[in-house]
Design an enzyme around this catalytic site. Sequence first.
Site, PDB file in Angstrom:
ATOM      1  N   HIS A  17      13.297  42.100  25.640  1.00 31.91           N
ATOM      2  CA  HIS A  17      13.687  40.697  25.639  1.00 31.91           C
ATOM      3  C   HIS A  17      12.407  39.866  25.671  1.00 31.91           C
ATOM      4  O   HIS A  17      11.542  40.108  26.528  1.00 31.91           O
ATOM      5  CB  HIS A  17      14.545  40.381  26.857  1.00 31.91           C
ATOM      6  CG  HIS A  17      15.872  41.075  26.841  1.00 31.91           C
ATOM      7  ND1 HIS A  17      16.790  40.959  27.863  1.00 31.91           N
ATOM      8  CD2 HIS A  17      16.451  41.895  25.932  1.00 31.91           C
ATOM      9  CE1 HIS A  17      17.864  41.673  27.578  1.00 31.91           C
ATOM     10  NE2 HIS A  17      17.673  42.257  26.419  1.00 31.91           N
ATOM     11  N   ASP A  27      21.304  41.601  18.256  1.00 33.52           N
ATOM     12  CA  ASP A  27      22.466  41.861  19.096  1.00 33.52           C
ATOM     13  C   ASP A  27      23.592  40.952  18.619  1.00 33.52           C
ATOM     14  O   ASP A  27      23.441  39.725  18.592  1.00 33.52           O
ATOM     15  CB  ASP A  27      22.125  41.570  20.562  1.00 33.52           C
ATOM     16  CG  ASP A  27      23.251  41.940  21.510  1.00 33.52           C
ATOM     17  OD1 ASP A  27      24.359  41.397  21.347  1.00 33.52           O
ATOM     18  OD2 ASP A  27      23.026  42.742  22.433  1.00 33.52           O
ATOM     19  N   GLU A  34      26.358  48.420  23.716  1.00 35.59           N
ATOM     20  CA  GLU A  34      26.011  48.129  25.112  1.00 35.59           C
ATOM     21  C   GLU A  34      27.215  47.441  25.760  1.00 35.59           C
ATOM     22  O   GLU A  34      27.096  46.428  26.431  1.00 35.59           O
ATOM     23  CB  GLU A  34      24.795  47.218  25.195  1.00 35.59           C
ATOM     24  CG  GLU A  34      23.529  47.766  24.591  1.00 35.59           C
ATOM     25  CD  GLU A  34      22.423  46.733  24.566  1.00 35.59           C
ATOM     26  OE1 GLU A  34      21.277  47.092  24.844  1.00 35.59           O
ATOM     27  OE2 GLU A  34      22.721  45.551  24.279  1.00 35.59           O
ATOM     28  N   HIS A  52      28.814  40.581  27.307  1.00 34.44           N
ATOM     29  CA  HIS A  52      29.335  41.534  26.338  1.00 34.44           C
ATOM     30  C   HIS A  52      30.795  41.875  26.624  1.00 34.44           C
ATOM     31  O   HIS A  52      31.235  41.888  27.763  1.00 34.44           O
ATOM     32  CB  HIS A  52      28.505  42.814  26.363  1.00 34.44           C
ATOM     33  CG  HIS A  52      27.070  42.614  26.000  1.00 34.44           C
ATOM     34  ND1 HIS A  52      26.174  43.658  25.887  1.00 34.44           N
ATOM     35  CD2 HIS A  52      26.364  41.491  25.716  1.00 34.44           C
ATOM     36  CE1 HIS A  52      24.987  43.188  25.558  1.00 34.44           C
ATOM     37  NE2 HIS A  52      25.077  41.878  25.454  1.00 34.44           N
ATOM     38  N   GLU A  62      14.171  41.390  20.789  1.00 37.24           N
ATOM     39  CA  GLU A  62      15.632  41.299  20.740  1.00 37.24           C
ATOM     40  C   GLU A  62      16.082  39.840  20.688  1.00 37.24           C
ATOM     41  O   GLU A  62      15.601  39.002  21.453  1.00 37.24           O
ATOM     42  CB  GLU A  62      16.262  41.981  21.957  1.00 37.24           C
ATOM     43  CG  GLU A  62      17.774  41.948  21.921  1.00 37.24           C
ATOM     44  CD  GLU A  62      18.435  42.760  23.017  1.00 37.24           C
ATOM     45  OE1 GLU A  62      19.663  42.608  23.203  1.00 37.24           O
ATOM     46  OE2 GLU A  62      17.734  43.540  23.695  1.00 37.24           O
ATOM     47  N   HIS A  80      22.342  46.010  17.968  1.00 36.34           N
ATOM     48  CA  HIS A  80      23.209  46.214  19.121  1.00 36.34           C
ATOM     49  C   HIS A  80      24.594  45.703  18.756  1.00 36.34           C
ATOM     50  O   HIS A  80      24.763  44.520  18.432  1.00 36.34           O
ATOM     51  CB  HIS A  80      22.687  45.443  20.337  1.00 36.34           C
ATOM     52  CG  HIS A  80      21.471  46.061  20.966  1.00 36.34           C
ATOM     53  ND1 HIS A  80      20.691  45.401  21.891  1.00 36.34           N
ATOM     54  CD2 HIS A  80      20.919  47.291  20.820  1.00 36.34           C
ATOM     55  CE1 HIS A  80      19.708  46.188  22.269  1.00 36.34           C
ATOM     56  NE2 HIS A  80      19.825  47.346  21.630  1.00 36.34           N
ATOM     57  N   HIS A 121      24.703  38.347  21.123  1.00 38.76           N
ATOM     58  CA  HIS A 121      23.676  37.331  21.367  1.00 38.76           C
ATOM     59  C   HIS A 121      23.572  36.321  20.227  1.00 38.76           C
ATOM     60  O   HIS A 121      23.496  35.106  20.477  1.00 38.76           O
ATOM     61  CB  HIS A 121      22.321  38.000  21.569  1.00 38.76           C
ATOM     62  CG  HIS A 121      22.254  38.859  22.790  1.00 38.76           C
ATOM     63  ND1 HIS A 121      21.146  39.611  23.128  1.00 38.76           N
ATOM     64  CD2 HIS A 121      23.154  39.100  23.774  1.00 38.76           C
ATOM     65  CE1 HIS A 121      21.374  40.265  24.246  1.00 38.76           C
ATOM     66  NE2 HIS A 121      22.593  39.966  24.657  1.00 38.76           N
ATOM     67  N   ASP A 150      25.512  35.109  27.668  1.00 40.64           N
ATOM     68  CA  ASP A 150      25.281  36.510  27.353  1.00 40.64           C
ATOM     69  C   ASP A 150      26.244  37.389  28.150  1.00 40.64           C
ATOM     70  O   ASP A 150      25.912  37.890  29.220  1.00 40.64           O
ATOM     71  CB  ASP A 150      23.820  36.868  27.677  1.00 40.64           C
ATOM     72  CG  ASP A 150      23.490  38.319  27.363  1.00 40.64           C
ATOM     73  OD1 ASP A 150      24.368  39.034  26.855  1.00 40.64           O
ATOM     74  OD2 ASP A 150      22.350  38.737  27.648  1.00 40.64           O
ATOM     75  N   HIS A 152      14.663  50.860  25.465  1.00 43.45           N
ATOM     76  CA  HIS A 152      14.795  49.458  25.875  1.00 43.45           C
ATOM     77  C   HIS A 152      14.012  49.284  27.171  1.00 43.45           C
ATOM     78  O   HIS A 152      14.107  50.104  28.076  1.00 43.45           O
ATOM     79  CB  HIS A 152      16.262  49.108  26.100  1.00 43.45           C
ATOM     80  CG  HIS A 152      16.530  47.620  26.159  1.00 43.45           C
ATOM     81  ND1 HIS A 152      15.957  46.787  27.101  1.00 43.45           N
ATOM     82  CD2 HIS A 152      17.318  46.833  25.383  1.00 43.45           C
ATOM     83  CE1 HIS A 152      16.371  45.555  26.901  1.00 43.45           C
ATOM     84  NE2 HIS A 152      17.201  45.553  25.856  1.00 43.45           N
ATOM     85  N   ARG A 157      15.450  49.509  38.142  1.00 47.36           N
ATOM     86  CA  ARG A 157      15.601  48.703  39.360  1.00 47.36           C
ATOM     87  C   ARG A 157      14.272  48.356  40.038  1.00 47.36           C
ATOM     88  O   ARG A 157      14.260  47.678  41.051  1.00 47.36           O
ATOM     89  CB  ARG A 157      16.515  49.430  40.348  1.00 47.36           C
ATOM     90  CG  ARG A 157      17.949  49.570  39.861  1.00 47.36           C
ATOM     91  CD  ARG A 157      18.828  50.244  40.889  1.00 47.36           C
ATOM     92  NE  ARG A 157      20.207  50.321  40.456  1.00 47.36           N
ATOM     93  CZ  ARG A 157      20.697  51.275  39.678  1.00 47.36           C
ATOM     94  NH1 ARG A 157      19.903  52.254  39.260  1.00 47.36           N
ATOM     95  NH2 ARG A 157      21.970  51.275  39.321  1.00 47.36           N
ATOM     96  N   TYR A 182      14.565  45.076  32.664  1.00 50.49           N
ATOM     97  CA  TYR A 182      14.877  43.646  32.584  1.00 50.49           C
ATOM     98  C   TYR A 182      13.981  42.759  33.445  1.00 50.49           C
ATOM     99  O   TYR A 182      14.045  41.530  33.347  1.00 50.49           O
ATOM    100  CB  TYR A 182      16.343  43.423  32.958  1.00 50.49           C
ATOM    101  CG  TYR A 182      17.322  44.122  32.056  1.00 50.49           C
ATOM    102  CD1 TYR A 182      17.237  43.986  30.675  1.00 50.49           C
ATOM    103  CD2 TYR A 182      18.325  44.929  32.574  1.00 50.49           C
ATOM    104  CE1 TYR A 182      18.130  44.625  29.835  1.00 50.49           C
ATOM    105  CE2 TYR A 182      19.230  45.578  31.739  1.00 50.49           C
ATOM    106  CZ  TYR A 182      19.119  45.418  30.362  1.00 50.49           C
ATOM    107  OH  TYR A 182      20.007  46.063  29.533  1.00 50.49           O
TER     108      TYR A 182
END
Length: 279
Positions: free
Chosen positions: A107, A174, A256, A226, A140, A211, A177, A224, A67, A37, A70
């Site tokens: 990413h 992924d 994920e 999931h 990824e 993934h 993806h 995107d 990973h 975060r 983000y």
Amino acid sequence: MILLGAHISIAGGVQNALVRGKELGCTSIQIFTKNVRGWKSKPYTDDEIEAFKTYMENDGIEVVVAHNIYLVNLASEDSEIIEKSLNDMFDEMSRCDRLGIKVLVFHPGTHKDRKKGLKLIASSIDKLYSEKFIVNLALETTAGQGDNLGSSFEELATIIENSANGDRLKVCVDTCHIFAAGYEIRNKIDYEKTLREFDKILGLERLAVIHLNDSKHPLGSRKDRHEHIGKGELGLEPFRFILNDRRFESIPKIIETPQGGGTEFDKMNLDILKKLVEK
């Protein structure tokens, strides 16, 4: 042994992810190395590092991959964002080396000018490897939503070719993806066709992580989102193909999928995948 697991929380200490993974019956797991975060996070203590390595030796988790957070955008031309992104990646790569994690998935980045953005990512990677890191970075595949780069095998190949450290770069596929980006894998013929294309453009030897995620949206949607295994547009067959593909025996396969209040959904999805494995 099949290398199968989930993305696991490091709450309470990075070593706790190994305990949680074992409780779920994982043989491989994926973690964030820090709080996702924000840009900054407390460094590991020597005790945390020692505990993590001890658990790794004794708890049955064969492979741990990491990973990145983000917030990172290695294609950014905003001086503040790229500085923060590079500093974060330096930190995360250092954390991986201290833990003994060999692969850090990230990413690629976003940029309105795709050609320029791909070159910027390659340049950023070279700045990162100006330090003597051991960890390999894994690009990824993305769904291609908005200005996200890396939605085609060709774009990932361009990043690798433009980097002076291409030999250090791996790929994370992924399933959600690539399907959202337009790669069909729902039947055996198209599954093999997509793999041949990947092998021709990137080389299957570069594949480091898979993934396993179903998709809420249809083929080529570039969205995107999931979904639980077998509950989305992909269905069960692509996962059956991957789990029984001997070419991928040594590659960690990580879910994920959507989360609930605890680990019940992860257990549900892992149980479904385990039943697809042919004895």
